[in-house]
Design an enzyme around this catalytic site. Structure first.
Site, PDB file in Angstrom:
ATOM      1  N   TYR A   1       0.849  -1.196   0.000  1.00  0.00           N
ATOM      2  CA  TYR A   1       0.000   0.000   0.000  1.00  0.00           C
ATOM      3  C   TYR A   1       0.881   1.241   0.000  1.00  0.00           C
ATOM      4  CZ  TYR A   1       1.107   0.538   4.996  1.00  0.00           C
ATOM      5  OH  TYR A   1       1.765   0.711   6.188  1.00  0.00           O
ATOM      6  N   CYS A   2       0.281   2.373  -0.404  1.00  0.00           N
ATOM      7  CA  CYS A   2       0.948   3.670  -0.311  1.00  0.00           C
ATOM      8  C   CYS A   2      -0.134   4.728  -0.081  1.00  0.00           C
ATOM      9  CB  CYS A   2       1.778   3.953  -1.564  1.00  0.00           C
ATOM     10  SG  CYS A   2       0.810   4.050  -3.084  1.00  0.00           S
ATOM     11  N   THR A   3       0.201   5.998  -0.256  1.00  0.00           N
ATOM     12  CA  THR A   3      -0.721   7.080   0.095  1.00  0.00           C
ATOM     13  C   THR A   3      -2.015   7.038  -0.715  1.00  0.00           C
ATOM     14  OG1 THR A   3       1.256   8.404   0.412  1.00  0.00           O
ATOM     15  CG2 THR A   3      -0.869   9.567   0.483  1.00  0.00           C
TER      16      THR A   3
END
Ligand SMILES: [Zn+2]
Ligand SMILES: [Zn+2]
Length: 343
Positions: A198-200
């Site tokens: 996951y990321c922003t």
């Protein structure tokens, strides 16, 4: 025809305040082949400037990456305009949880080589062979699976203030740096484990998932729309929230609170705190975590040295800055020997 921003940040802030209109902070991205980024750039600027859109938008031959703020009353017109651009029709918009009318103060649309400075040679692997996109509910289920390894694709100063429970959070300054580290650490599990990332807002995982598949990982998943979209789904669908702390964001707000937990510490006194600031010394600008009492004591600076410089008359400071580059802005985000409590 006006093709560039003409107001200063201060003038814009005053205008926004006077207008008293609510604004929405939005982000989106789309990978697509763009024939002429410059033409698209001008088209977007002219149309969005009319709708009082502000923000930072990157356009390149590989697509678009946009973080912006729109007056709430112009949102429908903005969406209608997006839908007139074939590759942006029905693009997923990540709407921020915490609104701030001052999240952006200028409209900057820039043509870049890439929409994310990922440092990857795209010709060396198939960027379209991506991981499986999962929404919040399925993501939660994957996290409950003991065969899952969860990896945070962001940098150290982002995961420091908030991350998913049980995630691996590489201590890296850049996206590019994190890839070989993760590959090495997980090399035993290329076939048996679910690699979930996951990321922003999801954009970094688009490339990362393809990269790891290329490197032989068999079961690769990515959180669709990233933490921003996850937080919204958790709220709307009443799901369990597995994210603790704040989501670091790249606008004036610097972070939005997802859970009440404060998982970081003031870098100067060590007390619980997750408020990022930039050192007030213009020649430094170091990004770090500072509590209110340290901010007061240090006059918003990261060190005694910066405090001293910051107290000098503006003219003298300018003289001192001449010919020096503000390297902290780019490379040393959140790292400096003066920060006693930075882990
Ligand atoms: Zn402190
Ligand atoms: Zn400083």
């Amino acid at each position: 025809m006006q093709l560039y921003n003409k107001l200063s940040a201060k003038e814009r802030a005053e205008l926004i305040e006077k207008a008293g209109k609510d604004r929405m902070t939005i982000s989106f991205y789309q990978y697509a082949k763009i024939g002429n980024p410059e033409i698209l750039r001008n088209h977007l600027f002219i149309n969005w400037d009319k709708l009082e859109v502000l923000g930072r938008i990157y356009v390149s031959y590989e697509g678009i990456n946009a973080q912006l703020s729109v007056p709430a009353e112009n949102f429908n017109a903005f969406k209608t305009h997006l839908d007139t651009i074939s590759f942006l029709e029905n693009v997923r918009l990540n709407v921020a949880i915490e609104q701030d009318n001052m999240s952006f103060l200028k409209l900057k649309v820039k043509v870049r080589d890439k929409i994310v400075a990922d440092g990857l040679n795209d010709d060396s692997f198939d960027v379209t062979n991506k991981g499986i996109h999962v929404a919040a509910e399925e993501f939660n289920n994957l996290l409950d699976d003991e065969n899952t390894i969860l990896v945070d694709m962001r940098n150290h100063y982002e995961s420091e203030i908030g991350h998913f429970k049980g995630a691996i959070t590489p201590d890296v300054d850049t996206f590019r740096e994190s890839l070989p580290i993760i590959e090495e650490d997980l090399s035993e599990h290329k076939e048996d484990k679910n690699l979930v990332m996951y990321c922003t807002g999801g954009i970094r995982c688009e490339k990362a998932s393809a990269y790891f598949k290329h490197k032989g990982f068999k079961k690769v998943y990515q959180l669709e729309g990233g933490i921003i979209n996850y937080a919204r789904q958790v709220e709307e669908q009443n799901l369990e929230n597995k994210f603790i702390g704040k989501n670091f964001v790249f606008d004036h707000r610097r972070g939005e609170r997802i859970s009440d937990d404060i998982i970081a510490n003031c870098h100067q006194c060590g007390n619980p705190c997750d408020t990022h600031v930039n050192c007030a010394n213009e020649a430094c600008h170091l990004l770090f975590i500072q509590c209110e009492s340290c901010a007061e004591k240090m006059n918003n600076c990261c060190s005694e040295e910066c405090k001293e410089v910051h107290s000098l008359p503006e003219e003298v400071q300018k003289e001192l800055r001449k010919g020096k580059e503000v390297s902290n802005k780019i490379f040393k985000k959140g790292r400096s020997e003066v920060l006693k409590f930075k882990k």
